[in-house]
Design a protein around this motif. Structure first.
Motif, PDB file in Angstrom:
ATOM      1  N   THR A  85       0.836  -1.206   0.000  1.00  0.00           N
ATOM      2  CA  THR A  85       0.000   0.000   0.000  1.00  0.00           C
ATOM      3  C   THR A  85       0.867   1.250   0.000  1.00  0.00           C
ATOM      4  O   THR A  85       0.654   2.172  -0.808  1.00  0.00           O
ATOM      5  CB  THR A  85      -0.940   0.003   1.224  1.00  0.00           C
ATOM      6  N   LEU A  86       1.842   1.290   0.898  1.00  0.00           N
ATOM      7  CA  LEU A  86       2.719   2.456   0.964  1.00  0.00           C
ATOM      8  C   LEU A  86       3.502   2.645  -0.332  1.00  0.00           C
ATOM      9  O   LEU A  86       3.613   3.768  -0.834  1.00  0.00           O
ATOM     10  CB  LEU A  86       3.677   2.341   2.150  1.00  0.00           C
ATOM     11  N   THR A  87       4.019   1.578  -0.887  1.00  0.00           N
ATOM     12  CA  THR A  87       4.764   1.670  -2.144  1.00  0.00           C
ATOM     13  C   THR A  87       3.906   2.294  -3.239  1.00  0.00           C
ATOM     14  O   THR A  87       4.343   3.203  -3.951  1.00  0.00           O
ATOM     15  CB  THR A  87       5.247   0.271  -2.591  1.00  0.00           C
ATOM     16  N   SER A  88       2.689   1.823  -3.340  1.00  0.00           N
ATOM     17  CA  SER A  88       1.799   2.335  -4.377  1.00  0.00           C
ATOM     18  C   SER A  88       1.447   3.802  -4.152  1.00  0.00           C
ATOM     19  O   SER A  88       1.533   4.616  -5.074  1.00  0.00           O
ATOM     20  CB  SER A  88       0.524   1.489  -4.421  1.00  0.00           C
ATOM     21  N   ALA A  95      -5.177   4.424   5.327  1.00  0.00           N
ATOM     22  CA  ALA A  95      -5.116   4.168   3.879  1.00  0.00           C
ATOM     23  C   ALA A  95      -6.423   4.583   3.212  1.00  0.00           C
ATOM     24  O   ALA A  95      -6.410   5.216   2.145  1.00  0.00           O
ATOM     25  CB  ALA A  95      -4.818   2.692   3.615  1.00  0.00           C
ATOM     26  N   ARG A  96      -7.541   4.237   3.832  1.00  0.00           N
ATOM     27  CA  ARG A  96      -8.846   4.633   3.285  1.00  0.00           C
ATOM     28  C   ARG A  96      -8.955   6.154   3.247  1.00  0.00           C
ATOM     29  O   ARG A  96      -9.394   6.725   2.245  1.00  0.00           O
ATOM     30  CB  ARG A  96      -9.978   4.022   4.108  1.00  0.00           C
ATOM     31  N   LYS A  97      -8.527   6.808   4.315  1.00  0.00           N
ATOM     32  CA  LYS A  97      -8.571   8.273   4.368  1.00  0.00           C
ATOM     33  C   LYS A  97      -7.729   8.866   3.237  1.00  0.00           C
ATOM     34  O   LYS A  97      -8.155   9.798   2.550  1.00  0.00           O
ATOM     35  CB  LYS A  97      -8.034   8.771   5.714  1.00  0.00           C
ATOM     36  N   TYR A  98      -6.553   8.307   3.007  1.00  0.00           N
ATOM     37  CA  TYR A  98      -5.680   8.810   1.962  1.00  0.00           C
ATOM     38  C   TYR A  98      -6.336   8.654   0.590  1.00  0.00           C
ATOM     39  O   TYR A  98      -6.395   9.605  -0.194  1.00  0.00           O
ATOM     40  CB  TYR A  98      -4.328   8.083   1.990  1.00  0.00           C
ATOM     41  N   VAL A  99      -6.815   7.461   0.309  1.00  0.00           N
ATOM     42  CA  VAL A  99      -7.410   7.197  -1.003  1.00  0.00           C
ATOM     43  C   VAL A  99      -8.632   8.083  -1.223  1.00  0.00           C
ATOM     44  O   VAL A  99      -8.793   8.684  -2.284  1.00  0.00           O
ATOM     45  CB  VAL A  99      -7.753   5.702  -1.166  1.00  0.00           C
ATOM     46  N   GLU A 100      -9.499   8.177  -0.226  1.00  0.00           N
ATOM     47  CA  GLU A 100     -10.714   8.978  -0.373  1.00  0.00           C
ATOM     48  C   GLU A 100     -10.415  10.469  -0.507  1.00  0.00           C
ATOM     49  O   GLU A 100     -11.149  11.191  -1.163  1.00  0.00           O
ATOM     50  CB  GLU A 100     -11.653   8.721   0.799  1.00  0.00           C
ATOM     51  N   SER A 101      -9.319  10.916   0.093  1.00  0.00           N
ATOM     52  CA  SER A 101      -8.997  12.343   0.065  1.00  0.00           C
ATOM     53  C   SER A 101      -8.106  12.755  -1.107  1.00  0.00           C
ATOM     54  O   SER A 101      -8.246  13.857  -1.626  1.00  0.00           O
ATOM     55  CB  SER A 101      -8.284  12.743   1.361  1.00  0.00           C
ATOM     56  N   GLN A 125      -6.654   1.226  -8.677  1.00  0.00           N
ATOM     57  CA  GLN A 125      -6.429  -0.115  -9.218  1.00  0.00           C
ATOM     58  C   GLN A 125      -4.977  -0.556  -9.000  1.00  0.00           C
ATOM     59  O   GLN A 125      -4.712  -1.713  -8.686  1.00  0.00           O
ATOM     60  CB  GLN A 125      -6.779  -0.162 -10.707  1.00  0.00           C
ATOM     61  N   ALA A 126      -4.052   0.364  -9.177  1.00  0.00           N
ATOM     62  CA  ALA A 126      -2.638   0.032  -8.979  1.00  0.00           C
ATOM     63  C   ALA A 126      -2.366  -0.340  -7.526  1.00  0.00           C
ATOM     64  O   ALA A 126      -1.651  -1.314  -7.246  1.00  0.00           O
ATOM     65  CB  ALA A 126      -1.756   1.211  -9.408  1.00  0.00           C
ATOM     66  N   ALA A 127      -2.942   0.422  -6.602  1.00  0.00           N
ATOM     67  CA  ALA A 127      -2.771   0.107  -5.179  1.00  0.00           C
ATOM     68  C   ALA A 127      -3.387  -1.249  -4.860  1.00  0.00           C
ATOM     69  O   ALA A 127      -2.783  -2.076  -4.165  1.00  0.00           O
ATOM     70  CB  ALA A 127      -3.401   1.201  -4.316  1.00  0.00           C
ATOM     71  N   PHE A 128      -4.581  -1.485  -5.376  1.00  0.00           N
ATOM     72  CA  PHE A 128      -5.258  -2.762  -5.157  1.00  0.00           C
ATOM     73  C   PHE A 128      -4.426  -3.919  -5.704  1.00  0.00           C
ATOM     74  O   PHE A 128      -4.254  -4.950  -5.054  1.00  0.00           O
ATOM     75  CB  PHE A 128      -6.644  -2.741  -5.812  1.00  0.00           C
ATOM     76  N   LYS A 129      -3.902  -3.741  -6.896  1.00  0.00           N
ATOM     77  CA  LYS A 129      -3.119  -4.799  -7.537  1.00  0.00           C
ATOM     78  C   LYS A 129      -1.903  -5.169  -6.689  1.00  0.00           C
ATOM     79  O   LYS A 129      -1.602  -6.351  -6.503  1.00  0.00           O
ATOM     80  CB  LYS A 129      -2.685  -4.340  -8.933  1.00  0.00           C
ATOM     81  N   LEU A 130      -1.209  -4.163  -6.163  1.00  0.00           N
ATOM     82  CA  LEU A 130      -0.043  -4.438  -5.316  1.00  0.00           C
ATOM     83  C   LEU A 130      -0.446  -5.126  -4.016  1.00  0.00           C
ATOM     84  O   LEU A 130       0.228  -6.050  -3.558  1.00  0.00           O
ATOM     85  CB  LEU A 130       0.721  -3.143  -5.016  1.00  0.00           C
ATOM     86  N   GLN A 131      -1.544  -4.675  -3.407  1.00  0.00           N
ATOM     87  CA  GLN A 131      -2.013  -5.306  -2.173  1.00  0.00           C
ATOM     88  C   GLN A 131      -2.426  -6.753  -2.427  1.00  0.00           C
ATOM     89  O   GLN A 131      -2.102  -7.642  -1.639  1.00  0.00           O
ATOM     90  CB  GLN A 131      -3.186  -4.532  -1.576  1.00  0.00           C
ATOM     91  N   ALA A 132      -3.151  -6.994  -3.500  1.00  0.00           N
ATOM     92  CA  ALA A 132      -3.591  -8.347  -3.825  1.00  0.00           C
ATOM     93  C   ALA A 132      -2.390  -9.251  -4.072  1.00  0.00           C
ATOM     94  O   ALA A 132      -2.351 -10.394  -3.594  1.00  0.00           O
ATOM     95  CB  ALA A 132      -4.518  -8.324  -5.036  1.00  0.00           C
ATOM     96  N   ALA A 133      -1.397  -8.744  -4.785  1.00  0.00           N
ATOM     97  CA  ALA A 133      -0.196  -9.541  -5.052  1.00  0.00           C
ATOM     98  C   ALA A 133       0.537  -9.868  -3.756  1.00  0.00           C
ATOM     99  O   ALA A 133       1.002 -11.001  -3.566  1.00  0.00           O
ATOM    100  CB  ALA A 133       0.725  -8.798  -6.015  1.00  0.00           C
ATOM    101  N   ALA A 134       0.626  -8.900  -2.863  1.00  0.00           N
ATOM    102  CA  ALA A 134       1.283  -9.139  -1.575  1.00  0.00           C
ATOM    103  C   ALA A 134       0.525 -10.193  -0.772  1.00  0.00           C
ATOM    104  O   ALA A 134       1.129 -11.091  -0.168  1.00  0.00           O
ATOM    105  CB  ALA A 134       1.379  -7.835  -0.774  1.00  0.00           C
ATOM    106  N   GLN A 135      -0.796 -10.098  -0.768  1.00  0.00           N
ATOM    107  CA  GLN A 135      -1.610 -11.054  -0.033  1.00  0.00           C
ATOM    108  C   GLN A 135      -1.438 -12.462  -0.598  1.00  0.00           C
ATOM    109  O   GLN A 135      -1.232 -13.427   0.140  1.00  0.00           O
ATOM    110  CB  GLN A 135      -3.082 -10.632  -0.077  1.00  0.00           C
TER     111      GLN A 135
END
Length: 199
Positions: free
Chosen positions: A24-27, A90-96, A105-115
Motif C-alpha cells: 500500500t505504501l509503495t503504491s 489508507a482509506r482516508k488517503y485514497v478517499e482524500s 487499481q494500482a494500489a489494489f493490484k499491489l495489495q492483492a499480489a502481496a496477499q
C-alpha cells in the motif's frame, strides 16, 4: 510440536498484514507527486502516519520473533489494532487524495499480489513444517494444506477478476481484500489446529 512450528501461524498472519502495508505504501508513495499541490502537505502527513503505523507493527513483530505461542496470542490484539488503524489511514488517503481509478487499481493490484504471495509462502513453510510429523498424522495436515492452497487459487481468481474489471470502487476492492484475508486467516487457523492435534 516444536515452538517454531506452533508460532508459524502467527508469523504468517503478521507477515501477510505487513506485506500488504508495504505494498500500500509503495503504491501511494509512488503517486504522491500527482496529488494537487495545495493538498500535498496533507497527503504527506497521512503517508507519514501510515509509515509510522507500519513501523510500529513491524517492531511488534520483530519483538515477537522468538516468542512462544502465548506471547503471540497476547501480541495479536495489539497487532490487530495497529492493522485496523493503518487500514483507516489508507482509506482516508485514497478517499482524500487519490481521485483516479487507475491509481486505486494500482494500489489494489499491489495489495492483492502481496496477499497472494503471503498465502504461497505460508503454504510452503507449513508444508515443510508438516514433514516433522509421522506419516499417519500428516494426512489431516496435508488435507488442510491442500484446502489452504485451493482457497488461495480461488482468492487469486476473485481478485484477478476484480482487477480486470477496472471500474470497481475503492470500498469494493478493499472489501474483496478483507474477505480473502479472512479466508487466509481461517485456513491458517485450520492448519494450526491440525498441527496441534498431530503433536
Amino acid at each position: 510440536m516444536p515452538t517454531q512450528s506452533s508460532t508459524h501461524f502467527y508469523v504468517n498472519w503478521a507477515k501477510e498484514r505487513l506485506d500488504e502495508m508495504d505494498a500500500t505504501l509503495t503504491s501511494l508513495e509512488s503517486k504522491v507527486a500527482e496529488v494537487a499541490a495545495d493538498a500535498r502537505g496533507s497527503a504527506d502527513k497521512v503517508l507519514t502516519t501510515m509509515r509510522k503505523k507500519r513501523d510500529d507493527f513491524q517492531n511488534i513483530v520483530k519483538k515477537q520473533s522468538e516468542a512462544n505461542e502465548a506471547a503471540w496470542i497476547s501480541a495479536q490484539a495489539q497487532l490487530e489494532t495497529e492493522w485496523s488503524s493503518f487500514e483507516t489511514e489508507a482509506r482516508k488517503y485514497v478517499e482524500s487524495f487519490v481521485k483516479q481509478v487507475e491509481q486505486q487499481q494500482a494500489a489494489f493490484k499491489l495489495q492483492a499480489a502481496a496477499q497472494l504471495n503471503a498465502w504461497r509462502e505460508a503454504a510452503d513453510k507449513l508444508g515443510t513444517a508438516a514433514n516433522e510429523f509421522a506419516a499417519e498424522r500428516r494426512n489431516d495436515i496435508d488435507a488442510a494444506l491442500q484446502r489452504m492452497k485451493a482457497d488461495a487459487v480461488a482468492a487469486e481468481a476473485r481478485l484477478l477478476k476484480l482487477n480486470e474489471a477496472g471500474t470497481q470502487s475503492w470500498s469494493v476492492l478493499m472489501a474483496a481484500l478483507t474477505e480473502t484475508r479472512a479466508t487466509f486467516d481461517r485456513a491458517n487457523q485450520a492448519l494450526q489446529e491440525q498441527f496441534k492435534r498431530a503433536a
